[in-house]
Design a protein around this motif. Structure first.
Motif, PDB file in Angstrom:
ATOM      1  N   VAL A 121       0.820  -1.102   0.013  1.00  0.00           N
ATOM      2  CA  VAL A 121       0.027   0.241  -0.014  1.00  0.00           C
ATOM      3  C   VAL A 121       0.888   1.272  -0.030  1.00  0.00           C
ATOM      4  N   ILE A 122       0.672   2.097  -0.965  1.00  0.00           N
ATOM      5  CA  ILE A 122       1.508   3.415  -0.909  1.00  0.00           C
ATOM      6  C   ILE A 122       0.539   4.709  -0.739  1.00  0.00           C
ATOM      7  N   LEU A 123       1.121   5.481  -0.271  1.00  0.00           N
ATOM      8  CA  LEU A 123       0.273   6.629   0.466  1.00  0.00           C
ATOM      9  C   LEU A 123       1.512   8.071   0.923  1.00  0.00           C
ATOM     10  N   HIS A 124       1.084   9.032   0.855  1.00  0.00           N
ATOM     11  CA  HIS A 124       1.886  10.214   1.213  1.00  0.00           C
ATOM     12  C   HIS A 124       2.376   9.786   2.538  1.00  0.00           C
ATOM     13  N   GLY A 125       1.171   9.713   3.560  1.00  0.00           N
ATOM     14  CA  GLY A 125       1.515   9.396   4.942  1.00  0.00           C
ATOM     15  C   GLY A 125       1.270  10.417   5.888  1.00  0.00           C
ATOM     16  N   ASP A 126       0.725  11.685   5.412  1.00  0.00           N
ATOM     17  CA  ASP A 126       0.180  12.580   6.182  1.00  0.00           C
ATOM     18  C   ASP A 126      -1.111  11.876   6.894  1.00  0.00           C
ATOM     19  N   GLN A 127      -1.870  11.184   6.312  1.00  0.00           N
ATOM     20  CA  GLN A 127      -2.987  10.661   6.684  1.00  0.00           C
ATOM     21  C   GLN A 127      -3.036   9.732   7.758  1.00  0.00           C
ATOM     22  N   LEU A 128      -1.504   9.292   8.063  1.00  0.00           N
ATOM     23  CA  LEU A 128      -1.607   8.336   9.119  1.00  0.00           C
ATOM     24  C   LEU A 128      -1.126   9.038  10.353  1.00  0.00           C
TER      25      LEU A 128
ATOM     26  N   THR B 116      -2.666  10.779  12.709  1.00  0.00           N
ATOM     27  CA  THR B 116      -3.649  11.116  13.316  1.00  0.00           C
ATOM     28  C   THR B 116      -3.777  11.444  14.599  1.00  0.00           C
ATOM     29  N   ASP B 117      -2.701  11.634  15.309  1.00  0.00           N
ATOM     30  CA  ASP B 117      -2.482  12.051  16.787  1.00  0.00           C
ATOM     31  C   ASP B 117      -2.312  13.821  16.430  1.00  0.00           C
ATOM     32  N   ASP B 118      -2.172  14.083  15.350  1.00  0.00           N
ATOM     33  CA  ASP B 118      -2.065  15.597  15.145  1.00  0.00           C
ATOM     34  C   ASP B 118      -3.609  15.987  14.623  1.00  0.00           C
ATOM     35  N   THR B 119      -4.550  16.074  15.745  1.00  0.00           N
ATOM     36  CA  THR B 119      -5.899  16.189  15.357  1.00  0.00           C
ATOM     37  C   THR B 119      -6.113  17.805  14.828  1.00  0.00           C
TER      38      THR B 119
ATOM     39  N   LYS C 109       4.632  21.467  18.201  1.00  0.00           N
ATOM     40  CA  LYS C 109       4.035  20.063  18.361  1.00  0.00           C
ATOM     41  C   LYS C 109       5.538  19.154  18.632  1.00  0.00           C
ATOM     42  N   SER C 110       4.987  17.962  19.617  1.00  0.00           N
ATOM     43  CA  SER C 110       6.075  17.139  19.664  1.00  0.00           C
ATOM     44  C   SER C 110       6.638  16.293  18.700  1.00  0.00           C
ATOM     45  N   GLU C 111       7.792  15.613  18.579  1.00  0.00           N
ATOM     46  CA  GLU C 111       7.915  14.525  17.835  1.00  0.00           C
ATOM     47  C   GLU C 111       6.973  13.664  17.591  1.00  0.00           C
ATOM     48  N   TYR C 112       6.524  13.006  18.589  1.00  0.00           N
ATOM     49  CA  TYR C 112       5.677  12.059  18.661  1.00  0.00           C
ATOM     50  C   TYR C 112       4.364  12.380  17.901  1.00  0.00           C
ATOM     51  N   ILE C 113       3.675  13.735  18.056  1.00  0.00           N
ATOM     52  CA  ILE C 113       2.484  14.130  17.449  1.00  0.00           C
ATOM     53  C   ILE C 113       2.598  14.124  15.793  1.00  0.00           C
ATOM     54  N   THR C 114       3.849  14.610  15.476  1.00  0.00           N
ATOM     55  CA  THR C 114       4.025  14.726  13.894  1.00  0.00           C
ATOM     56  C   THR C 114       4.494  13.320  13.338  1.00  0.00           C
ATOM     57  N   ASP C 115       4.550  12.382  13.936  1.00  0.00           N
ATOM     58  CA  ASP C 115       4.898  11.068  13.460  1.00  0.00           C
ATOM     59  C   ASP C 115       3.718  10.160  13.271  1.00  0.00           C
ATOM     60  N   VAL C 116       3.644   9.159  12.429  1.00  0.00           N
ATOM     61  CA  VAL C 116       2.759   8.267  12.313  1.00  0.00           C
ATOM     62  C   VAL C 116       2.003   7.631  13.490  1.00  0.00           C
ATOM     63  N   ASN C 117       0.709   7.471  13.799  1.00  0.00           N
ATOM     64  CA  ASN C 117       0.052   6.710  14.714  1.00  0.00           C
ATOM     65  C   ASN C 117       0.144   5.294  14.426  1.00  0.00           C
ATOM     66  N   THR C 118       0.703   4.490  15.414  1.00  0.00           N
ATOM     67  CA  THR C 118       0.878   2.969  15.027  1.00  0.00           C
ATOM     68  C   THR C 118      -0.473   2.316  14.660  1.00  0.00           C
ATOM     69  N   ASP C 119      -1.605   2.948  15.286  1.00  0.00           N
ATOM     70  CA  ASP C 119      -2.885   2.349  15.139  1.00  0.00           C
ATOM     71  C   ASP C 119      -3.216   2.548  13.601  1.00  0.00           C
ATOM     72  N   ALA C 120      -3.226   3.788  13.200  1.00  0.00           N
ATOM     73  CA  ALA C 120      -3.480   3.940  11.988  1.00  0.00           C
ATOM     74  C   ALA C 120      -2.807   3.254  10.874  1.00  0.00           C
ATOM     75  N   VAL C 121      -1.156   2.957  11.337  1.00  0.00           N
ATOM     76  CA  VAL C 121      -0.657   1.999  10.386  1.00  0.00           C
ATOM     77  C   VAL C 121      -1.180   0.702  10.108  1.00  0.00           C
ATOM     78  N   THR C 122      -1.384   0.140  11.552  1.00  0.00           N
ATOM     79  CA  THR C 122      -1.952  -1.301  11.670  1.00  0.00           C
ATOM     80  C   THR C 122      -3.190  -1.378  10.816  1.00  0.00           C
ATOM     81  N   GLN C 123      -4.059  -0.286  11.041  1.00  0.00           N
ATOM     82  CA  GLN C 123      -5.421  -0.405  10.340  1.00  0.00           C
ATOM     83  C   GLN C 123      -5.333  -0.282   8.586  1.00  0.00           C
ATOM     84  N   THR C 124      -4.538   0.423   8.200  1.00  0.00           N
ATOM     85  CA  THR C 124      -4.188   0.921   7.003  1.00  0.00           C
ATOM     86  C   THR C 124      -3.766  -0.506   6.377  1.00  0.00           C
TER      87      THR C 124
END
Ligand code: MN
Length: 237
Positions: free
Chosen positions: A111-118, A120-123, A167-182
């Motif tokens: 699966v390929i994607l830009h990644g911003d949609q992952l 999700t912590d950055d509401t 924003k913290s490093e954590y918030i601007t990285d991918v959310n692991t649940d979003a990765v798993t789900q995708t």
């Protein structure tokens, strides 16, 4: 069959070195490519296909030449160049892809994607994304004059820059649940994306997540062929 992926070049007039590096890449490495995927944020800003693209003429011609010579080029939107349209893609001989898609690669499906949609912590960003990806918002924006569009884009960028610094490093990285789900929804165990500027190959429990790098002092590309995948970086000078 060699498939290449790049993202996050953030090409802009103030960085002719990046355009030169991309030209070099297109004239050397990419000559072996049967497919080239541009996974978003190739351009630092895009306010419409009708806007001038100073400093990019050469790169755009070379993309078209590559396509004319038989390499299939695909473009996926990033969070900065999400207004790239069909008209522009036609001029470089590229096909515009949906924001997430499953590919059949020599190493299996991915699966390929830009990644911003992952991210999700950055509401706050996700809310902004919802707004600017809305067709009605885009239609309205594109109906404005170039001057108006430039002003709005500048304002949005300044606000985003200011907030990202807070924003913290954590918030601007991918959310692991979003990765798993995708991965689960796509039914694959390989994901390729950019956006976070944290190039790496992450081995997950039963999947692999490859993160492309941004181009700055170094350039990055991913090569996939029958022998596997290779995330490559090189110096930009
Ligand atoms: Mn991005």
């Amino acid at each position: 069959m060699s498939v290449y992926f790049v993202s996050d070049l953030h090409l802009k007039p103030e960085r002719p070195d990046l355009s030169r590096a991309f030209s070099y890449f297109l004239n050397s490495t990419a000559q072996n490519a049967s497919e080239l995927y541009l996974l978003g944020d190739i351009f630092e800003a895009w306010i419409g296909d009708d806007a001038p693209t100073p400093g990019l003429e050469e790169v755009l011609t070379e993309l078209k030449n590559l396509s004319d010579n038989g390499c299939k080029i695909y473009f996926q939107h990033g969070n900065r160049d999400f207004l790239v349209g069909e008209q522009f893609c036609k001029t470089i001989g590229a096909e515009l892809l949906p924001e997430q898609i499953v590919l059949s690669l020599p190493v299996g499906d991915a699966v390929i994607l830009h990644g911003d949609q992952l991210c999700t912590d950055d509401t706050e960003y996700m809310q902004f994304r919802g707004l600017v990806r809305n067709p009605a918002w885009q239609k309205n924006f594109l109906s404005k004059s170039l001057e108006e569009r430039l002003a709005i884009a500048r304002q949005l960028r300044d606000t985003s820059k200011q907030r990202t610094t807070e924003k913290s490093e954590y918030i601007t990285d991918v959310n692991t649940d979003a990765v798993t789900q995708t991965l689960a929804e796509s039914g694959v165990n390989l994901m390729i994306h950019g956006h976070t500027h944290r190039p790496a190959i992450h081995k997950l429990e039963d999947a692999t997540r490859i993160v492309l790098g941004d181009w700055d002092k170094q350039g990055w590309y991913l090569k996939v062929d029958d022998s596997g995948y290779d995330l490559v970086s090189f110096e930009i000078d």
